[in-house]
Design an enzyme around this catalytic site. Structure first.
Site, PDB file in Angstrom:
ATOM      1  N   HIS A  32      52.187 -26.905  10.620  1.00  0.00           N
ATOM      2  CA  HIS A  32      52.553 -27.879   9.596  1.00  0.00           C
ATOM      3  C   HIS A  32      53.124 -27.412   8.587  1.00  0.00           C
ATOM      4  O   HIS A  32      52.482 -26.876   7.477  1.00  0.00           O
ATOM      5  CB  HIS A  32      51.259 -28.675   9.402  1.00  0.00           C
ATOM      6  N   TYR A  50      58.135 -38.403  -5.179  1.00  0.00           N
ATOM      7  CA  TYR A  50      57.913 -37.063  -5.792  1.00  0.00           C
ATOM      8  C   TYR A  50      59.243 -36.384  -5.634  1.00  0.00           C
ATOM      9  O   TYR A  50      60.075 -36.733  -4.517  1.00  0.00           O
ATOM     10  CB  TYR A  50      57.075 -36.320  -5.207  1.00  0.00           C
ATOM     11  N   ASP A 254      51.012 -26.099   5.524  1.00  0.00           N
ATOM     12  CA  ASP A 254      51.200 -27.208   4.570  1.00  0.00           C
ATOM     13  C   ASP A 254      52.230 -26.686   3.628  1.00  0.00           C
ATOM     14  O   ASP A 254      52.532 -27.328   2.649  1.00  0.00           O
ATOM     15  CB  ASP A 254      49.664 -27.772   4.080  1.00  0.00           C
TER      16      ASP A 254
END
Length: 309
Positions: A32, A50, A254
């Site tokens: 990920h 964002y 992440d």
């Protein structure tokens, strides 16, 4: 496309060069991560909420080398909407090292068979559906829409990755018990630690794992608990998913940790956190190598080929 100046700039990931103490096995997969930019080449969607700092392939390759991770799965970030070009460019740069999870229109009639075939040839092995940001949740999950999309990707052996707060769906296991494809849930099901492991939605996720219907990404602990490293509130969730079905677990960094509003974690510390949660060498190998190869259809790993520069 003109920039959206109202979308706040995210905190950048740590750039300190520091390798983890935990040594990952050969062929390990970061399941990920996101590549963002360069914005001058791949402009972000106007409607994004964002703005990430450029997190390019070159920066990510440097990170992989520092962490001792050989392969990766890139997940289409929301800032690109359904424009998968930045991710596909990375996949095509090294088909053995990278796999992808794309985002397409939620209307299956807008997704042609040739488009799916082209994505598969490029290395895409799943589609991501964002349930968190559905404007009107009063009607519940768009289950028929998800089911129809799943039927379209089923011939390719793909999965659906759901970004959703499982604690909001106490009937999760019943809802997905006969779903056409495997499901992947990011961030431990994206339920905040305050809800506890006995939450009905999280228990439903564990049931789906036990019945071989779902995979869980051990990712983003900082997104679902209070406090900073070592995210002690997340240990019960880690133990719960391991006990449910270790053959359905994968791990991811992440990176570049978009929208993190607390202390930015160093990726080496996140690797070491997995080492604290999982001590068994065979289990580490399953989570980092064997399970990702099954889910994402990676070729056999051969280090001398130079997959990780």
């Amino acid at each position: 496309m003109s920039p959206n100046n109202s979308a706040p700039l995210c905190q950048a990931p740590c750039i300190d060069v520091r390798s983890p103490l935990t040594k990952f096995p050969a062929g390990a997969v970061d399941c990920h991560a996101h590549v963002c930019g360069p914005a001058t080449q791949f402009p972000y969607a106007q409607e994004r909420i964002y703005t990430p700092p450029d997190a390019t392939l070159e920066k990510y390759q440097t990170l992989l080398k520092m962490l001792g991770v050989d392969r990766a799965v890139l997940v289409q970030p929301s800032v690109y909407g359904t424009d998968n070009r930045a991710m596909l460019a990375v996949l095509k740069s090294n088909p053995q090292q990278f796999r992808g999870v794309a985002v397409l229109s939620s209307d299956p009639n807008e997704v042609g068979d040739q488009e799916l075939a082209d994505l598969h040839a490029a290395g895409v092995r799943g589609l991501r559906c964002n349930i968190v940001d559905i404007a009107d949740k009063s009607a519940g999950l768009p289950i028929e829409q998800l089911r129809n999309l799943a039927k379209r990707i089923q011939p390719f052996g793909w999965h659906l990755e759901l970004l959703m707060h499982v604690n909001e769906y106490p009937n999760l296991a019943k809802t997905f018990e006969d779903f056409p494809v495997d499901l992947v849930f990011g961030h431990f099901g994206y339920t905040h630690a305050k809800h506890g492991v006995n939450d009905k939605g999280f228990q439903g996720l564990l049931d789906l794992m036990k019945n071989q219907h779902a995979w869980v990404k051990m990712t983003g602990p900082y997104r679902i608990c209070d406090g900073n490293l070592p995210y002690v509130d997340m240990r019960p969730f880690s133990d719960a998913v391991i006990n449910a079905n270790p053959g359905r677990l994968i791990w991811g960094s992440d990176w570049p940790h978009v929208m993190v509003k607390k202390q930015m974690p160093h990726d080496a510390d996140l690797c070491d956190l997995l080492g604290e949660w999982v001590h068994d060498e065979n289990l580490i190998n399953s989570i980092l190598v064997n399970n990702p190869c099954i889910l994402y259809d990676f070729p056999a790993f051969n280090k001398p080929n130079g997959l990780n520069p």
